[in-house]
Design a protein around this motif. Structure first.
Motif, short mmCIF file in Angstrom:
data_model
loop_
_atom_site.label_atom_id
_atom_site.label_comp_id
_atom_site.label_asym_id
_atom_site.label_seq_id
_atom_site.Cartn_x
_atom_site.Cartn_y
_atom_site.Cartn_z
N GLU A 267 -7.11 -12.17 14.47
CA GLU A 267 -7.93 -11.68 15.57
C GLU A 267 -8.03 -10.15 15.55
O GLU A 267 -8.87 -9.57 16.24
N LEU A 268 -7.15 -9.50 14.81
CA LEU A 268 -7.18 -8.05 14.59
C LEU A 268 -7.14 -7.85 13.08
O LEU A 268 -6.20 -8.29 12.41
N THR A 269 -8.17 -7.23 12.53
CA THR A 269 -8.24 -7.08 11.08
C THR A 269 -8.22 -5.61 10.69
O THR A 269 -8.65 -4.73 11.44
N ILE A 270 -7.71 -5.38 9.49
CA ILE A 270 -7.72 -4.05 8.89
C ILE A 270 -8.40 -4.22 7.54
O ILE A 270 -7.89 -4.90 6.65
N ALA A 271 -9.59 -3.64 7.39
CA ALA A 271 -10.38 -3.82 6.17
C ALA A 271 -9.58 -3.38 4.95
O ALA A 271 -8.79 -2.43 5.02
N PRO A 272 -9.76 -4.06 3.79
CA PRO A 272 -9.02 -3.70 2.57
C PRO A 272 -9.12 -2.23 2.20
O PRO A 272 -8.13 -1.60 1.85
N ASP A 273 -10.33 -1.65 2.29
CA ASP A 273 -10.49 -0.23 1.98
C ASP A 273 -9.62 0.62 2.89
O ASP A 273 -9.05 1.63 2.49
N TYR A 274 -9.55 0.19 4.15
CA TYR A 274 -8.81 0.95 5.15
C TYR A 274 -7.30 0.74 4.97
O TYR A 274 -6.51 1.68 5.10
N GLN A 275 -6.88 -0.49 4.63
CA GLN A 275 -5.46 -0.76 4.40
C GLN A 275 -4.88 0.12 3.32
O GLN A 275 -3.74 0.57 3.40
N TRP B 166 1.72 6.69 5.36
CA TRP B 166 2.86 7.35 5.98
C TRP B 166 4.11 7.03 5.18
O TRP B 166 4.37 5.88 4.82
N GLU B 167 4.90 8.05 4.90
CA GLU B 167 6.19 7.82 4.25
C GLU B 167 7.09 7.04 5.20
O GLU B 167 6.92 7.09 6.42
N GLU B 168 8.06 6.33 4.64
CA GLU B 168 8.87 5.46 5.48
C GLU B 168 9.66 6.25 6.52
O GLU B 168 9.94 5.73 7.60
N GLU B 169 9.99 7.49 6.22
CA GLU B 169 10.68 8.31 7.22
C GLU B 169 9.79 8.56 8.43
O GLU B 169 10.25 8.51 9.58
N LYS B 170 8.51 8.81 8.18
CA LYS B 170 7.58 9.04 9.28
C LYS B 170 7.34 7.75 10.05
O LYS B 170 7.21 7.75 11.28
N GLN B 171 7.25 6.62 9.34
CA GLN B 171 7.13 5.33 10.01
C GLN B 171 8.33 5.09 10.91
O GLN B 171 8.20 4.63 12.05
N SER B 172 9.51 5.42 10.39
CA SER B 172 10.75 5.20 11.14
C SER B 172 10.77 6.01 12.42
O SER B 172 11.18 5.53 13.48
N ARG B 173 10.31 7.25 12.35
CA ARG B 173 10.30 8.10 13.53
C ARG B 173 9.29 7.60 14.56
O ARG B 173 9.49 7.77 15.77
N LEU C 104 -4.63 3.56 12.29
CA LEU C 104 -4.08 2.82 11.16
C LEU C 104 -2.60 3.10 10.92
O LEU C 104 -1.81 2.16 10.78
N GLN C 105 -2.22 4.37 10.86
CA GLN C 105 -0.83 4.68 10.49
C GLN C 105 0.16 4.15 11.52
O GLN C 105 1.22 3.63 11.17
N ARG C 106 -0.21 4.25 12.80
CA ARG C 106 0.69 3.78 13.86
C ARG C 106 0.81 2.25 13.87
O ARG C 106 1.90 1.70 13.89
N ILE C 107 -0.35 1.57 13.85
CA ILE C 107 -0.33 0.11 13.89
C ILE C 107 0.34 -0.45 12.64
O ILE C 107 1.14 -1.39 12.70
N SER C 108 0.02 0.13 11.49
CA SER C 108 0.59 -0.37 10.24
C SER C 108 2.10 -0.15 10.18
O SER C 108 2.83 -0.96 9.62
N GLY D 42 -9.75 13.22 10.27
CA GLY D 42 -8.53 14.02 10.13
C GLY D 42 -7.33 13.17 9.78
O GLY D 42 -6.20 13.54 10.08
N GLY D 43 -7.55 12.05 9.13
CA GLY D 43 -6.44 11.17 8.78
C GLY D 43 -5.52 11.80 7.76
O GLY D 43 -5.88 12.72 7.05
N GLU D 44 -4.32 11.30 7.67
CA GLU D 44 -3.33 11.89 6.78
C GLU D 44 -3.65 11.57 5.32
O GLU D 44 -3.75 10.42 4.93
N LEU D 45 -3.83 12.60 4.51
CA LEU D 45 -4.02 12.46 3.07
C LEU D 45 -5.23 11.62 2.70
O LEU D 45 -5.25 10.99 1.65
#
Length: 361
Positions: A37-45, A50-57, A87-91, A165-168
């Motif tokens: 019911e919530l999709t993330i397009a392959p191009d977008y995925q 985000w590095e795992e340290e940033k995900q962790s924070r 994307l980065q937050r939800i992922s 302004g997305g990361e990288l």
């Protein structure tokens, strides 16, 4: 009267955008993702970086009940929500719950780098105390929904404004995600051209890092834009290339079959005669450098494309090769290396006029 028209035009555009706001828990988002019911397009995925340290924070911030910026989704015709910003937050949350996203993530995020609550480090979701599992699942985020009744072109422009302004993210990666709201034909065509073996060969000196962020697709787009739409060229070229891809996708101005034939023939000619050294400079000793020079690419590819039918019949190909090399390494071209409209036009003209003289012999 002009002001009245302006106000009316603004009001008319506002009417075309239908939105609603929802407060949803991260556990609801997780369930929606699992249920399709919530999709993330392959191009977008693929842009989840985000590095795992940033995900962790980020996970630490949820546990500590810190505020989270809103996410944006588009409602499709069948009621599914497509994520377009956040994307980065939800992922990161989905990764923590065991979903594998992006190109490098493991199945489960193991927290590390948490710098407020050190005891969270080395934790997975399953290792957390039940109370903290519940806390993170019940964390809420504002979801802004662009409803399906909204006009497609306006959905596209909203997506483009949100994702700048997305990361990288490279410009081409953003184009790949946003342009599909107008249609997939243009992006699919660029990818098809990128698979051409001659094209792959002659851009072989482009760094692997650039290829990972779709620079090869941008080079294809740049070739067609400059060849067909030089009058609208503006530096810096990011918006110029985006506008041309919009034209390719949404307007009936691009003959895909004919343009593919020109592309194939152009890069076949270049690969046959220069291979991967086509767009490289040379050392003092005369050997090719391990580099890809963009202003060589513009001048050589577009001039050859403009003359490709004559070149197919040319009996003096060796003279053409010598002339292009002469211009390529000559002093005059060095004065037109910039990305200005004059620089682009002049380097194309230098190559095209030089080759034409050989063809007229």
């Amino acid at each position: 009267m002009g002001i009245e028209n302006l106000i009316e035009n603004v009001d008319n555009q506002i009417i075309k955008i239908r939105t609603k706001s929802l407060d949803v828990s991260f556990n609801e988002l997780y369930d929606m993702y699992q249920n399709g019911e919530l999709t993330i397009a392959p191009d977008y995925q693929r842009l989840f970086r985000w590095e795992e340290e940033k995900q962790s924070r980020f996970i630490e911030s949820l546990i500590l009940e810190m505020p989270v910026p809103p996410i944006f989704v588009i409602e499709t015709e069948d009621g599914v929500y497509e994520l377009i910003d956040g994307l980065q937050r939800i992922s990161s949350y989905l990764h923590f719950r065991g979903e594998r996203l992006g190109e490098t993530t493991e199945d489960f995020l193991v927290l590390h780098g948490c710098d407020i609550v050190d005891d969270l480090n080395d934790m997975t979701f399953d290792k957390l105390p039940k109370a903290l599992q519940i806390k993170i699942k019940r964390s809420f985020v504002r979801m802004e929904v662009i409803k399906k009744e909204s006009e497609t072109s306006l959905k596209y422009h909203m997506f483009k404004r949100l994702n700048t302004g997305g990361e990288l993210l490279s410009a081409q990666e953003i184009r790949n995600c946003t342009i599909r709201l107008l249609g997939a034909k243009g992006i699919d065509f660029l990818e098809e051209c990128c698979q051409n073996s001659d094209f792959k060969s002659v851009i072989n000196k482009v760094s692997p890092e650039k290829k990972k962020i779709k620079y090869d697709q941008e080079l294809v787009l740049r070739f067609f834009a400059i060849k067909n739409d030089i009058d609208n060229y503006k530096y810096p070229v990011t918006e110029y290339l985006t506008r041309y891809l919009e034209k390719m996708t949404a307007k009936d101005i691009f003959d895909y079959k004919k343009e593919k034939e020109i592309f194939d023939a152009t890069f076949k000619f270049i690969n046959k005669n220069w291979k991967e050294d086509a767009f490289a400079g040379k050392t003092v000793s005369g050997s090719a450098k391990n580099e890809f020079v963009l202003y060589y690419y513009d001048g050589i590819t577009v001039s050859i494309a403009n003359l490709i039918e004559q070149l197919k019949k040319c009996e003096n190909v060796q003279l053409v090769i010598e002339k292009i090399n002469e211009i390529k390494f000559g002093k005059e071209l060095q004065s037109y290396k910039t990305g200005s409209i004059n620089g682009v036009r002049t380097r194309i003209r230098l190559f095209e006029e030089g080759v034409s003289k050989i063809l007229d012999m």
